[in-house]
Design a protein around this motif. Structure first.
Motif, short mmCIF file in Angstrom:
data_model
loop_
_atom_site.label_atom_id
_atom_site.label_comp_id
_atom_site.label_asym_id
_atom_site.label_seq_id
_atom_site.Cartn_x
_atom_site.Cartn_y
_atom_site.Cartn_z
N TRP A 270 65.33 -0.25 51.93
CA TRP A 270 66.79 -0.38 51.99
C TRP A 270 67.18 -1.84 51.97
CZ3 TRP A 270 69.05 3.51 56.14
CH2 TRP A 270 68.81 4.81 55.70
N PHE A 271 68.36 -2.13 51.42
CA PHE A 271 68.91 -3.48 51.47
C PHE A 271 69.52 -3.73 52.84
CE2 PHE A 271 70.07 -3.90 46.66
CZ PHE A 271 68.74 -3.88 46.34
N THR A 272 69.39 -4.97 53.31
CA THR A 272 70.04 -5.37 54.57
C THR A 272 70.80 -6.67 54.36
OG1 THR A 272 68.18 -6.70 55.39
CG2 THR A 272 68.18 -4.33 55.92
N LYS A 273 71.67 -6.97 55.32
CA LYS A 273 72.37 -8.25 55.30
C LYS A 273 72.65 -8.68 56.74
CE LYS A 273 76.98 -6.16 54.95
NZ LYS A 273 78.28 -6.16 54.24
N HIS A 274 72.53 -9.98 56.99
CA HIS A 274 72.92 -10.56 58.26
C HIS A 274 72.78 -12.07 58.18
CE1 HIS A 274 68.64 -11.18 59.12
NE2 HIS A 274 68.95 -11.81 60.24
N VAL A 275 73.55 -12.76 58.99
CA VAL A 275 73.39 -14.20 59.18
C VAL A 275 73.57 -14.48 60.66
CG1 VAL A 275 74.20 -16.52 58.64
CG2 VAL A 275 74.40 -14.71 56.92
N ALA A 339 72.84 -20.89 53.45
CA ALA A 339 72.34 -19.53 53.62
C ALA A 339 73.49 -18.53 53.70
CB ALA A 339 71.47 -19.44 54.87
N THR A 340 74.57 -18.92 54.37
CA THR A 340 75.73 -18.04 54.47
C THR A 340 76.35 -17.78 53.11
OG1 THR A 340 76.20 -18.84 56.72
CG2 THR A 340 78.00 -17.77 55.54
N ALA A 341 76.45 -18.81 52.28
CA ALA A 341 77.01 -18.65 50.94
C ALA A 341 76.20 -17.66 50.11
CB ALA A 341 77.08 -20.00 50.23
N VAL A 342 74.87 -17.73 50.24
CA VAL A 342 74.00 -16.81 49.50
C VAL A 342 74.18 -15.38 49.99
CG1 VAL A 342 71.59 -16.15 49.15
CG2 VAL A 342 72.31 -18.52 48.81
N VAL A 343 74.19 -15.18 51.30
CA VAL A 343 74.36 -13.84 51.85
C VAL A 343 75.70 -13.25 51.42
CG1 VAL A 343 74.60 -12.48 53.96
CG2 VAL A 343 72.81 -14.23 53.80
N GLU A 344 76.75 -14.05 51.48
CA GLU A 344 78.08 -13.56 51.11
C GLU A 344 78.16 -13.21 49.63
OE1 GLU A 344 80.74 -16.61 52.43
OE2 GLU A 344 80.76 -15.88 54.51
N ALA A 345 77.58 -14.06 48.78
CA ALA A 345 77.64 -13.81 47.34
C ALA A 345 76.82 -12.58 46.95
CB ALA A 345 77.14 -15.03 46.57
N SER A 346 75.61 -12.47 47.48
CA SER A 346 74.77 -11.32 47.15
C SER A 346 75.37 -10.03 47.69
CB SER A 346 73.35 -11.52 47.67
OG SER A 346 73.35 -11.72 49.07
N SER A 347 75.98 -10.10 48.87
CA SER A 347 76.61 -8.92 49.45
C SER A 347 77.85 -8.51 48.66
CB SER A 347 76.98 -9.18 50.91
OG SER A 347 75.82 -9.44 51.68
N GLN A 348 78.61 -9.50 48.17
CA GLN A 348 79.79 -9.21 47.35
C GLN A 348 79.39 -8.51 46.06
OE1 GLN A 348 83.47 -9.99 47.80
NE2 GLN A 348 83.07 -8.28 46.44
N ILE A 369 76.72 -19.10 41.89
CA ILE A 369 75.80 -19.36 43.00
C ILE A 369 74.59 -20.13 42.50
CG2 ILE A 369 74.37 -17.28 42.90
CD1 ILE A 369 75.84 -18.87 46.07
N ALA A 370 74.18 -19.90 41.24
CA ALA A 370 73.07 -20.67 40.68
C ALA A 370 73.43 -22.14 40.59
CB ALA A 370 72.70 -20.12 39.30
N GLN A 371 74.66 -22.44 40.19
CA GLN A 371 75.10 -23.82 40.13
C GLN A 371 75.09 -24.46 41.52
OE1 GLN A 371 78.91 -23.24 37.97
NE2 GLN A 371 78.08 -24.68 36.46
N LYS A 372 75.53 -23.68 42.52
CA LYS A 372 75.54 -24.21 43.90
C LYS A 372 74.14 -24.49 44.39
CE LYS A 372 77.45 -23.24 48.49
NZ LYS A 372 78.28 -24.46 48.51
N MET A 373 73.18 -23.65 44.03
CA MET A 373 71.81 -23.84 44.46
C MET A 373 71.14 -25.03 43.77
SD MET A 373 71.35 -21.74 46.87
CE MET A 373 73.12 -21.96 47.21
#
Length: 377
Positions: A270-275, A339-348, A369-373
């Protein structure tokens, strides 16, 4: 001079071994405590973006990783249906900089093997079947317990023990991973010659279908569905489900189904999300990687963010001469927003699929997000 002289690491995964390599190379005594009885890696393959490859280079493992993986450029989006028409070709964003390919696929066992070999070569000691079960903090150290026995007193304990982190619980952090309603089937199969980069299919009977090449001969394929209880299925039953759910997808999926029919192994999670909000440390104990943050793998940044956690933390530990609040403030300032930006983008991106939002700009989100990374961690 370093801020620490001996460090314990809970977890022998990507983040834990990366931290072990960097600290041991700097002369720090490192002990890694891995709960599994041997070196194994769940899953079939992994997609690594350029920012992960940049960390591999800093660790001194890039040449071995490159030889074991399949570097490629770009991402294709295909439509469901028998023709599997390519509807978009995503532009190349080298998030690791110009010296690295934009993306690389590789088998997870190879990733684990290379990191483990380099950790031992650097001087780190890795103990298997050694689960951290307790800790006792002191002003000048932290005592770590394996089972009922003390493993010693260390300057620092790094909890890199995954989404179900015991260390996170032991230091009283209550934030837990939450399921987002998606589950993923994965399988490891032969690579058709036409597959030269990651390709995703949005729509059809599942949320996402896709695959990533991992070598000249292999690739891993996946189907993302509504999360279901798949516990207790036999290998034959699991393969049959993946077969049936993939029938709406043509092109290279025909070859994938042929391998599934021959008995290619599947696995399901299963997929999960948290920060975890700052601070990630409590005194001389800190969590990194999936223990501190997890996200759906919709933009392939989970392992990369764990690697960046390990690199930034060890960079500070080696450069400073004291484990003080200034070190922790800089660590959190550099890691939490990213890390928060990645979690938010992937969750969106995952939520758009769940909601069936046809107007969502999935490609734009991935590109952004690739540009941000591409910015240094």
């Amino acid at each position: 001079m370093t801020a620490v002289h001996n460090v314990a690491i809970a977890g022998g995964g990507v983040a834990g071994l990366a931290a072990a390599i960097q600290l041991a190379k700097a002369g720090v005594q490192v002990e890694v405590f891995e709960s599994r009885p041997e070196l194994t890696a769940l899953g079939s393959g992994i997609t690594l973006q350029g920012n992960a490859l940049r960390v591999f280079d800093a660790l001194g493992v890039w040449e071995d990783m490159q030889a074991a993986g399949y570097p490629f450029v770009g991402l294709n989006l295909r439509a469901p249906g028998p023709d599997a028409t390519v509807v978009a070709r995503m532009p190349d964003v080298k998030s690791g900089g110009p010296d690295y390919p934009s993306t690389m696929g590789m088998p997870r066992p190879e990733l684990a093997r290379i990191l483990f070999a380099h950790a031992e070569k650097a001087g780190a000691r890795v103990r298997f079947d050694a689960k951290v079960t307790g800790l006792e903090q002191r002003e000048d150290g932290v005592e770590v317990f394996i089972g009922d026995e003390s493993a010693g007193v260390f300057d620092l304990l790094i909890g890199a023990d995954g989404v179900n982190s015991v260390v996170r619980d032991l230091i009283g952090i209550e934030t837990k991973p939450e399921t987002n309603g998606m589950g993923i089937w994965r399988t490891f199969v032969s690579r058709p010659a036409e597959v030269e980069s990651s390709e995703l299919y949005y729509g059809g009977p599942v949320y996402i279908a896709g695959y990533t090449p991992t070598s000249e001969d292999t690739m891993y394929a996946f189907l993302v569905e509504k999360a279901q209880d798949r516990v207790g299925l036999s290998d034959e039953e699991a393969s049959k489900i993946m077969l049936e759910e993939s029938r709406a997808y043509g092109g290279p999926w025909n070859a994938i189904r042929a391998d599934l029919e021959k008995g290619a192994h599947t696995n399901y999670t299963w997929f999960t999300k948290h920060v975890v909000e700052a601070p990630w440390n409590r005194g001389r104990v800190v969590i990194i990687g999936d223990a501190a943050h997890s996200c759906p793998p919709t933009i392939a940044q989970g392992a990369a963010q764990g690697l960046e956690d390990a690199f930034v933390l060890t960079e500070l530990l080696v450069a400073r001469d004291a484990l003080d609040q200034g070190l922790w403030d800089e660590f959190h300032a550099r890691r939490l927003p990213r890390a928060t930006a990645v979690v938010e983008a992937s969750s969106q991106l995952a939520q758009w699929q769940i909601d069936g939002d046809r107007d969502a700009d999935a490609g734009g989100l991935i590109f952004g997000i690739a540009q941000k990374m591409a910015e240094p961690a």
